[in-house]
Scaffold this active site. Structure first.
Site, PDB file in Angstrom:
ATOM      1  N   GLY A 118       0.833  -1.219   0.000  1.00  0.00           N
ATOM      2  CA  GLY A 118       0.000   0.000   0.000  1.00  0.00           C
ATOM      3  C   GLY A 118       0.858   1.256   0.000  1.00  0.00           C
ATOM      4  O   GLY A 118       0.495   2.282   0.584  1.00  0.00           O
ATOM      5  N   LEU A 162       1.609   3.541  -2.144  1.00  0.00           N
ATOM      6  CA  LEU A 162       1.262   4.793  -2.844  1.00  0.00           C
ATOM      7  C   LEU A 162       0.224   5.614  -2.086  1.00  0.00           C
ATOM      8  O   LEU A 162      -0.253   6.633  -2.572  1.00  0.00           O
ATOM      9  CB  LEU A 162       0.731   4.480  -4.252  1.00  0.00           C
ATOM     10  CG  LEU A 162       1.733   3.844  -5.208  1.00  0.00           C
ATOM     11  CD1 LEU A 162       1.108   3.648  -6.590  1.00  0.00           C
ATOM     12  CD2 LEU A 162       2.990   4.689  -5.330  1.00  0.00           C
ATOM     13  N   GLY A 163      -0.126   5.200  -0.871  1.00  0.00           N
ATOM     14  CA  GLY A 163      -1.152   5.910  -0.099  1.00  0.00           C
ATOM     15  C   GLY A 163      -0.583   7.075   0.691  1.00  0.00           C
ATOM     16  O   GLY A 163       0.577   7.470   0.517  1.00  0.00           O
ATOM     17  N   GLN A 164      -1.413   7.606   1.606  1.00  0.00           N
ATOM     18  CA  GLN A 164      -1.029   8.797   2.383  1.00  0.00           C
ATOM     19  C   GLN A 164       0.235   8.535   3.207  1.00  0.00           C
ATOM     20  O   GLN A 164       1.151   9.348   3.235  1.00  0.00           O
ATOM     21  CB  GLN A 164      -2.181   9.230   3.308  1.00  0.00           C
ATOM     22  CG  GLN A 164      -1.916  10.557   3.999  1.00  0.00           C
ATOM     23  CD  GLN A 164      -2.889  10.855   5.140  1.00  0.00           C
ATOM     24  OE1 GLN A 164      -3.691  10.001   5.530  1.00  0.00           O
ATOM     25  NE2 GLN A 164      -2.831  12.058   5.673  1.00  0.00           N
ATOM     26  N   ASP A 206       2.205  -1.702  -4.412  1.00  0.00           N
ATOM     27  CA  ASP A 206       0.818  -1.263  -4.271  1.00  0.00           C
ATOM     28  C   ASP A 206      -0.001  -1.987  -5.331  1.00  0.00           C
ATOM     29  O   ASP A 206       0.532  -2.515  -6.312  1.00  0.00           O
ATOM     30  CB  ASP A 206       0.716   0.266  -4.461  1.00  0.00           C
ATOM     31  CG  ASP A 206      -0.544   0.862  -3.842  1.00  0.00           C
ATOM     32  OD1 ASP A 206      -0.442   1.510  -2.786  1.00  0.00           O
ATOM     33  OD2 ASP A 206      -1.650   0.663  -4.407  1.00  0.00           O
ATOM     34  N   ARG A 221      -2.109  -0.295  -7.070  1.00  0.00           N
ATOM     35  CA  ARG A 221      -2.195   0.689  -8.144  1.00  0.00           C
ATOM     36  C   ARG A 221      -0.926   0.688  -8.973  1.00  0.00           C
ATOM     37  O   ARG A 221       0.149   0.306  -8.494  1.00  0.00           O
ATOM     38  CB  ARG A 221      -2.364   2.091  -7.559  1.00  0.00           C
ATOM     39  CG  ARG A 221      -3.727   2.326  -6.970  1.00  0.00           C
ATOM     40  CD  ARG A 221      -3.900   3.777  -6.619  1.00  0.00           C
ATOM     41  NE  ARG A 221      -3.531   4.053  -5.246  1.00  0.00           N
ATOM     42  CZ  ARG A 221      -3.298   5.280  -4.774  1.00  0.00           C
ATOM     43  NH1 ARG A 221      -3.366   6.321  -5.572  1.00  0.00           N
ATOM     44  NH2 ARG A 221      -2.997   5.467  -3.506  1.00  0.00           N
ATOM     45  N   TYR A 253     -14.366  -1.280   9.492  1.00  0.00           N
ATOM     46  CA  TYR A 253     -12.945  -0.903   9.605  1.00  0.00           C
ATOM     47  C   TYR A 253     -12.417  -1.289  10.990  1.00  0.00           C
ATOM     48  O   TYR A 253     -11.379  -1.936  11.129  1.00  0.00           O
ATOM     49  CB  TYR A 253     -12.825   0.602   9.374  1.00  0.00           C
ATOM     50  CG  TYR A 253     -11.428   1.176   9.466  1.00  0.00           C
ATOM     51  CD1 TYR A 253     -10.440   0.829   8.543  1.00  0.00           C
ATOM     52  CD2 TYR A 253     -11.103   2.119  10.449  1.00  0.00           C
ATOM     53  CE1 TYR A 253      -9.171   1.404   8.605  1.00  0.00           C
ATOM     54  CE2 TYR A 253      -9.845   2.695  10.506  1.00  0.00           C
ATOM     55  CZ  TYR A 253      -8.877   2.326   9.590  1.00  0.00           C
ATOM     56  OH  TYR A 253      -7.625   2.902   9.658  1.00  0.00           O
ATOM     57  N   LYS A 280      -9.576  -3.954  12.274  1.00  0.00           N
ATOM     58  CA  LYS A 280      -8.393  -3.511  13.026  1.00  0.00           C
ATOM     59  C   LYS A 280      -8.232  -4.323  14.324  1.00  0.00           C
ATOM     60  O   LYS A 280      -7.130  -4.727  14.668  1.00  0.00           O
ATOM     61  CB  LYS A 280      -8.464  -2.003  13.318  1.00  0.00           C
ATOM     62  CG  LYS A 280      -8.232  -1.131  12.083  1.00  0.00           C
ATOM     63  CD  LYS A 280      -6.877  -1.378  11.439  1.00  0.00           C
ATOM     64  CE  LYS A 280      -6.605  -0.492  10.244  1.00  0.00           C
ATOM     65  NZ  LYS A 280      -5.419  -0.873   9.479  1.00  0.00           N
TER      66      LYS A 280
HETATM   67  P1  NAD Z   1      -4.398   5.013   1.920  1.00  0.00           P
HETATM   68  O1  NAD Z   1      -5.814   4.675   1.626  1.00  0.00           O
HETATM   69  O2  NAD Z   1      -3.905   6.385   1.636  1.00  0.00           O
HETATM   70  O3  NAD Z   1      -3.447   3.975   1.163  1.00  0.00           O
HETATM   71  C1  NAD Z   1      -3.715   2.595   1.124  1.00  0.00           C
HETATM   72  C2  NAD Z   1      -3.051   2.027  -0.111  1.00  0.00           C
HETATM   73  O4  NAD Z   1      -3.365   0.635  -0.161  1.00  0.00           O
HETATM   74  C3  NAD Z   1      -3.541   2.654  -1.425  1.00  0.00           C
HETATM   75  O5  NAD Z   1      -2.456   3.185  -2.161  1.00  0.00           O
HETATM   76  C4  NAD Z   1      -4.211   1.499  -2.156  1.00  0.00           C
HETATM   77  O6  NAD Z   1      -4.007   1.531  -3.554  1.00  0.00           O
HETATM   78  C5  NAD Z   1      -3.520   0.293  -1.524  1.00  0.00           C
HETATM   79  N1  NAD Z   1      -4.298  -0.939  -1.636  1.00  0.00           N
HETATM   80  C6  NAD Z   1      -5.647  -1.105  -1.548  1.00  0.00           C
HETATM   81  N2  NAD Z   1      -5.963  -2.398  -1.743  1.00  0.00           N
HETATM   82  C7  NAD Z   1      -4.806  -3.060  -1.927  1.00  0.00           C
HETATM   83  C8  NAD Z   1      -4.472  -4.415  -2.179  1.00  0.00           C
HETATM   84  N3  NAD Z   1      -5.426  -5.361  -2.296  1.00  0.00           N
HETATM   85  N4  NAD Z   1      -3.183  -4.746  -2.315  1.00  0.00           N
HETATM   86  C9  NAD Z   1      -2.208  -3.806  -2.216  1.00  0.00           C
HETATM   87  N5  NAD Z   1      -2.455  -2.504  -2.021  1.00  0.00           N
HETATM   88  C10 NAD Z   1      -3.742  -2.143  -1.870  1.00  0.00           C
HETATM   89  O7  NAD Z   1      -4.118   4.618   3.443  1.00  0.00           O
HETATM   90  P2  NAD Z   1      -3.037   5.254   4.442  1.00  0.00           P
HETATM   91  O8  NAD Z   1      -3.645   6.462   5.049  1.00  0.00           O
HETATM   92  O9  NAD Z   1      -1.726   5.334   3.797  1.00  0.00           O
HETATM   93  O10 NAD Z   1      -3.065   4.133   5.590  1.00  0.00           O
HETATM   94  C11 NAD Z   1      -2.171   3.043   5.582  1.00  0.00           C
HETATM   95  C12 NAD Z   1      -2.525   2.135   6.764  1.00  0.00           C
HETATM   96  O11 NAD Z   1      -2.471   2.887   7.983  1.00  0.00           O
HETATM   97  C13 NAD Z   1      -3.930   1.535   6.706  1.00  0.00           C
HETATM   98  O12 NAD Z   1      -3.883   0.228   7.241  1.00  0.00           O
HETATM   99  C14 NAD Z   1      -4.736   2.426   7.625  1.00  0.00           C
HETATM  100  O13 NAD Z   1      -5.834   1.732   8.185  1.00  0.00           O
HETATM  101  C15 NAD Z   1      -3.707   2.762   8.675  1.00  0.00           C
HETATM  102  N6  NAD Z   1      -4.029   4.011   9.373  1.00  0.00           N
HETATM  103  C16 NAD Z   1      -4.033   5.194   8.686  1.00  0.00           C
HETATM  104  C17 NAD Z   1      -4.354   6.371   9.343  1.00  0.00           C
HETATM  105  C18 NAD Z   1      -4.376   7.696   8.626  1.00  0.00           C
HETATM  106  O14 NAD Z   1      -4.844   8.699   9.207  1.00  0.00           O
HETATM  107  N7  NAD Z   1      -3.876   7.791   7.391  1.00  0.00           N
HETATM  108  C19 NAD Z   1      -4.675   6.328  10.709  1.00  0.00           C
HETATM  109  C20 NAD Z   1      -4.692   5.104  11.371  1.00  0.00           C
HETATM  110  C21 NAD Z   1      -4.339   3.935  10.695  1.00  0.00           C
HETATM  111  C1  AKB Z   2      -9.623   6.981   9.170  1.00  0.00           C
HETATM  112  O1  AKB Z   2     -10.192   8.065   9.448  1.00  0.00           O
HETATM  113  O2  AKB Z   2     -10.212   5.990   8.722  1.00  0.00           O
HETATM  114  C2  AKB Z   2      -8.148   6.863   9.481  1.00  0.00           C
HETATM  115  C3  AKB Z   2      -7.959   6.326  10.854  1.00  0.00           C
HETATM  116  C4  AKB Z   2      -7.980   7.228  12.006  1.00  0.00           C
HETATM  117  O3  AKB Z   2      -7.798   5.147  11.009  1.00  0.00           O
HETATM  118  N1  AKB Z   2      -7.550   8.144   9.286  1.00  0.00           N
END
Ligand code: NAD
Ligand code: AKB
Length: 320
Positions: A8, A10-12, A34, A36, A142, A146
């Site tokens: 994953g 390419l995500g945030q 990823d 994508r 979700y 988790k």
């Molecule tokens: P995001 O949605 O920005 O990125 C997730 C990435 O996963 C995307 O690039 C997507 O293309 C990829 N993806 C989706 N399905 C997939 C698959 N089957 N195989 C491979 N890749 C796949 O998410 P993020 O914000 O980067 O979060 C990453 C992790 O951190 C997640 O598990 C999220 O639950 C956790 N998290 C994030 C936050 C936050 O605020 N960003 C907070 C708490 C926990």
């Molecule tokens: C969401 O809002 O889903 C995430 C998280 C706090 O897990 N940013």
């Protein structure tokens, strides 16, 4: 020396974690993957990059063998709002993903990072000073994935001695990559909209209090917990961590200290408001502070100043 695989990527989070890991361990040792296809402008996560669907165990096995992987940061998942819109897909991606990662880690002796969330708590959890060990009965799909992920990581650690570690991350605020379908996305959006348009329509009510953290602190926490001596970790999956407990109105006010005319409307989206209302207002992260010296560097004021400065710099660079 073995490599680090990021799913994953390419995500945030991945858009900033990959460069941070590469700066520390070397570009060639960090394999970004990823579902994508890599967009041509994603310089930060250029090579080595591979397409990898974490729901396909064979693809994970092949990647771990091909790149001699010793550590996996498993970021691929659907976030809270996207998951609520497609619960069956969320179960499949979030649960098959972590199960496949743990199985490959068991076979190849990899260390695993699992990002849990404040979403692992629910309406019956104490909302303030939320303890490390407490009631976890989330009402979102979700949150269900988790909690199950946390438990599965604990099971693989005790049953198969897989070195699993995790954090319960709050809403992450960043400006590099857009957030991907979460309930806390409003915070990152607010900064971007303040800078670009001077106004923002927020999808949560003004007084909705949640834990937040600036991305540099989150990256430091992820790397720090993976580096920590195993004997120090009383709670592998997953540690409460936070940096601030804030409302949309408070973030807007902090931005107004720099952009005085910034205007915010509030049009609560019922789905995301209900999710936010089911989450804690403020976590107690004292166990992470005690066990592995966790300490955030950015409060609301410091984060606001840094984000707005950096957005301004990139705006000027884009114009010249
Ligand atoms: P995001 O949605 O920005 O990125 C997730 C990435 O996963 C995307 O690039 C997507 O293309 C990829 N993806 C989706 N399905 C997939 C698959 N089957 N195989 C491979 N890749 C796949 O998410 P993020 O914000 O980067 O979060 C990453 C992790 O951190 C997640 O598990 C999220 O639950 C956790 N998290 C994030 C936050 C936050 O605020 N960003 C907070 C708490 C926990
Ligand atoms: C969401 O809002 O889903 C995430 C998280 C706090 O897990 N940013």
């Amino acid at each position: 020396m073995s490599s680090i695989l990021v799913t994953g990527a390419l995500g945030q989070i991945g858009s900033e974690l990959v460069p941070a890991l590469r700066a520390r361990f070397g570009t060639d040792r960090v394999i970004a993957t990823d579902l994508r296809v890599l967009p041509s402008r994603a310089a930060a996560v250029e090579a080595p990059y591979d397409h990898l669907d974490c729901t396909e165990p064979q693809q994970l096995h092949e990647a771990v063998r091909r790149y001699d992987v010793g550590t996996i940061y498993h970021l691929a998942a659907l976030l809270s709002a996207s998951a609520e819109a497609a619960p069956q897909l969320a179960w499949s991606v979030n649960m098959a993903g972590i199960y496949n990662v743990l199985e490959v880690a068991r076979a190849y002796y990899c260390q695993v990072f699992f990002p849990s969330s404040i979403g692992a708590f629910g309406p019956s959890t104490p909302k303030d000073a939320t303890p490390q060990v407490t009631i976890q009965r989330p009402t979102t799909i979700y949150g269900v994935t988790k909690v199950a992920g946390e438990l599965l990581c604990d099971y693989y650690a005790s049953r198969f001695e897989v070195d699993t570690r995790g954090l319960r991350l709050p809403g992450l605020v960043s400006y590099v990559a857009a957030p991907g379908g979460g309930t806390t996305d409003y915070a990152a959006e607010m900064f971007l909209h303040a800078m670009r348009y001077g106004r923002y329509t927020c999808f949560l009510q003004a007084g909705t209090r949640l834990d937040m953290m600036y991305m540099p602190d989150a990256l430091a926490a992820m790397i720090q917990v993976m580096d920590a001596k195993a004997g120090l970790l009383h709670h592998r999956n997953a540690y409460n961590v936070t940096a601030m407990s804030v409302t949309p109105a408070e973030i807007a006010e902090a931005i107004r200290q720099h952009i005085p005319g910034f205007a915010v409307d509030y049009e609560a989206d019922p789905v995301r408001q209900a999710i936010a209302d089911s989450w804690p207002r403020a976590l107690d992260d004292s166990e992470a502070r005690q066990d592995w010296s966790w300490a955030p560097r950015y409060d609301l004021e410091a984060m606001t100043k840094d984000i707005l400065t950096r957005l301004q710099e990139s705006l000027v660079a884009a114009r010249s």
